[in-house]
Motif scaffolding. Structure first.
Motif, short mmCIF file in Angstrom:
data_model
loop_
_atom_site.label_atom_id
_atom_site.label_comp_id
_atom_site.label_asym_id
_atom_site.label_seq_id
_atom_site.Cartn_x
_atom_site.Cartn_y
_atom_site.Cartn_z
N TRP A 166 0.81 -1.25 -0.09
CA TRP A 166 -0.10 -0.04 0.01
C TRP A 166 0.90 1.22 -0.08
O TRP A 166 0.74 2.31 0.63
N GLY A 167 1.54 1.24 -0.93
CA GLY A 167 2.91 2.46 -0.91
C GLY A 167 2.34 3.70 -1.39
O GLY A 167 2.92 4.66 -1.42
N ARG A 168 1.05 3.50 -2.15
CA ARG A 168 0.57 4.74 -3.00
C ARG A 168 0.49 5.87 -2.07
O ARG A 168 0.27 7.06 -2.32
N ILE A 169 -0.11 5.66 -0.77
CA ILE A 169 -0.32 6.74 0.27
C ILE A 169 0.64 7.34 0.80
O ILE A 169 0.53 8.56 1.31
N GLY A 170 2.02 7.06 0.41
CA GLY A 170 3.28 7.70 0.97
C GLY A 170 3.55 7.23 2.35
O GLY A 170 3.11 6.26 3.12
N SER A 171 4.43 8.17 2.90
CA SER A 171 4.83 7.69 4.21
C SER A 171 3.82 7.86 5.24
O SER A 171 2.70 8.70 5.18
N LYS A 188 -6.66 6.43 -2.77
CA LYS A 188 -5.66 6.31 -3.61
C LYS A 188 -5.79 4.72 -4.44
O LYS A 188 -5.57 4.50 -5.57
N TYR A 189 -6.57 3.69 -3.83
CA TYR A 189 -6.81 2.50 -4.36
C TYR A 189 -8.40 2.29 -4.73
O TYR A 189 -8.83 1.35 -5.09
N GLU A 190 -9.14 3.63 -4.67
CA GLU A 190 -10.56 3.52 -4.97
C GLU A 190 -11.17 2.27 -4.45
O GLU A 190 -11.97 1.54 -5.27
N LEU A 191 -11.08 2.19 -3.12
CA LEU A 191 -11.76 0.89 -2.31
C LEU A 191 -13.17 1.51 -2.11
O LEU A 191 -13.59 2.60 -1.79
#
Length: 595
Positions: A166-171, A188-191
């Protein structure tokens, strides 16, 4: 190391110690930095290793010994400061590594030092450290799934890391709460559904996990792929697009191939990251630490340095527990004589807090590894406490209980005192829980052996084990304790400590007139409770309701009102449930004190 080539080529069982110098040499030849496979290939070339050596397996789980030894050697070198692994997947020789004479004797000493560090860390581990010991280091255990189907396990081993997706969210450091992480994941993941479990795992990974915590890499519901120790704080490193960008450096102490992974009896949750709190699971995991079949040197690595325990004296106890010196001395003398005591009193007199501090004061140091706590309840049994059969795989397995294991630990360390603390001791059926050992807890029966119910074993309770029970005298739902229990324990009344020097000093330090008025009112209320024929001294309001406040909190209307409205008045409602007018009058006195 002069005979290294001949020795390795003809021996299948090779210690990691013998590869420590070759690892450093390979890094020098590779320009100072390299990945695992490069170091592996360089050593194979330098020593002309045979296929037999490269494919040899060892231990009951048949792991590749050469690969395992290389990783173990590298872990020792990292611990010793000879290899830096701050860059993901890269081994870099340090200045110390370039100049050290890594002969067999030095390597052996390094391994021995790391083993001692591991022992010190594990000795301090206290899964039952729930008594408010914020100043005592606590090791936590975490079950970790390295990708779906353990797809990231090999990379975790080679890079000495654990990583979460789940790295798309950043730190994670940028988020203030788990809810913020959850919203970022959904965006970010369109959940469609909430991502509570993922957000919780990321939050714990970044904020709750600490250096020195034990990581158990798992696959399925029971298989253990490896065990390691956290070496770094949380890191965010964008990688190769697979989004496993949330990292912590980990020294993997014990590793297994997926197909040969051992299983433990306890089932792991089907989550990426879960804290392990079961005593039984932790004992089984620690048993894997002790499996020395993989390495002749009982290979163990830890990032924790062995630090001296904090001293703890009689004066420290009196300063924290709010008991007068004479009462403390009588308490210690009675515990020494009987070996078993019960601290009784109303809620809020600090029984739980006092029990562990009493143990520390007798030890002279804060060593939570020599203190164990359990809480009895109506369903607690001999099988939980001593031993019993538990479901395992397709059948049943005999497993030891918490008191059995504690006694065995104390027996092997007879020069030190061990303290077993039982909260709510009067809620359990002691005859059922202790079984045939009920007689052995008596002070004059220590070290006397009896045959256990479930095994052909002679067992005794060591003389260096002290039992501290706790019970609430204000609990109307409990029957009177039977004579057999009273004969084996000394009963100590703990009373409110408002008049002790320690509490007076604490109260004076707060400089709050409202707090002072509230304490005076509670003192008067306690006199009323003590004189009540249906209550008595055992129901007086304890000082713990008012402890650990800051000067700001002691003068804050909401804080004091919260104590009065939500803690004290409901208690009075239970005491005088048949006299609402009495409750109303006493509640008014408390409210007026903080106006």
């Amino acid at each position: 190391m002069a005979e290294q080539g001949n020795e390795v080529s003809g021996t299948l069982k090779v210690s990691c110690m013998q590869w420590m110098a070759p690892v450093l040499q390979a890094l020098k030849e590779l320009g100072g930095s390299a990945k695992f496979q490069q170091v592996h290939d360089q050593i194979v070339h330098d020593f002309n290793l045979s296929q037999e050596t490269l494919t040899a397996v060892g231990g009951k789980n048949k792991v590749n010994r050469f690969d395992n030894d290389l990783r173990s050697a590298r872990n020792h070198l990292v611990q010793g400061g000879y290899i830096d692994n701050s860059v993901r997947g890269v081994w870099t020789i340090t200045e110390s590594g370039k100049t050290v004479d890594m002969n067999d004797a030095f390597a052996s000493e390094l391994i021995r030092a790391n083993r001692k560090a591991t022992a010190a860390r594990r000795k301090k581990t206290d899964a039952n450290n729930v008594l408010g010991d914020s100043d005592v280091a606590q090791t936590r255990y975490w079950a970790y799934r390295p990708g779906a189907g353990a797809s990231k396990w090999q990379e975790c081993q080679q890079d000495s890391v654990m990583m979460i997706g789940w790295g798309r969210i950043g730190s994670v450091d940028q988020f203030q709460s788990q809810n913020d992480i959850q919203q970022a994941l959904q965006q970010k993941y369109e959940l469609v559904s909430p991502a509570k479990n993922r957000a919780h795992a990321l939050w714990q990974f970044a904020n709750d996990m600490n250096t020195g915590d034990v990581i158990v890499a798992v696959n399925g519901f029971r298989s253990v792929l490896g065990i390691g120790t956290v070496q770094s704080d949380y890191e965010y490193q964008p990688g190769d697009g697979e989004e496993f960008d949330h990292l912590r450096q980990v020294v993997w102490t014990v590793t297994f191939d997926d197909g040969d992974a051992p299983e433990i009896g306890q089932q792991f949750a089907n989550k990426t990251l879960t804290e392990i709190t079961s005593d039984e699971a932790i004992q089984q995991i620690n048993a894997l630490f002790d499996d020395d079949e993989l390495d002749d040197d009982d290979d163990a690595v830890s990032t924790a340095e062995q630090t001296p325990l904090e001293s703890y004296s009689r004066a420290d106890f009196l300063n924290e527990v709010y008991m007068d010196g004479d009462s403390y001395d009588r308490l210690v003398a009675m515990l020494d004589k009987k070996k078993n005591i019960i601290l009784e009193g109303a809620p809020g007199v600090g029984k739980t807090f006092a029990a562990k501090r009493l143990a520390y004061s007798i030890m002279g140091e804060k060593d939570p590894s020599r203190v164990q706590m359990v809480q009895f309840h109506q369903s607690y049994s001999y099988e939980d406490f001593i031993m019993g059969f538990r479901p395992y795989k397709d059948g049943f397995e005999l497993r030891h209980g918490v008191f059995y294991n504690f006694c065995k630990t104390a027996e092997a360390d007879e020069g030190h005192s061990y303290f077993f603390i039982i909260d709510e001791i009067n809620r359990g059926n002691l005859s059922k829980i202790f079984g045939e050992l009920f007689m052995l807890i008596e002070s004059d029966k220590r070290n006397l052996k009896l045959r256990l119910l479930y095994s052909d074993e002679q067992f005794s309770i060591p003389a260096n084990v002290f039992i501290i029970g706790m019970m609430n005298t204000a609990d109307r739902s409990l029957a009177m304790m039977d004579y057999a229990l009273r004969r084996r324990f000394a009963f100590i009344d703990l009373l409110p400590g408002f008049d002790t020097d320690g509490f007076k000093a604490y109260q004076h330090s707060l400089h709050s007139a409202k707090f002072d008025r509230l304490i005076d009112t509670v003192r008067q209320l306690n006199q009323t409770i003590a004189k009540d024929e249906s209550l008595g001294r055992g129901f007086m309001i304890g000082h713990s309701y008012f402890s650990n406040l800051t000067a700001q909190q002691a003068g804050d209307d909401q804080t004091l009102s919260g104590i009065v409205e939500y803690e004290l008045i409901p208690l009075l409602g239970e005491y005088w449930f048949d006299d609402p007018k009495k409750v109303e009058d006493e509640a008014a006195e408390l409210r007026n004190a903080i106006q």
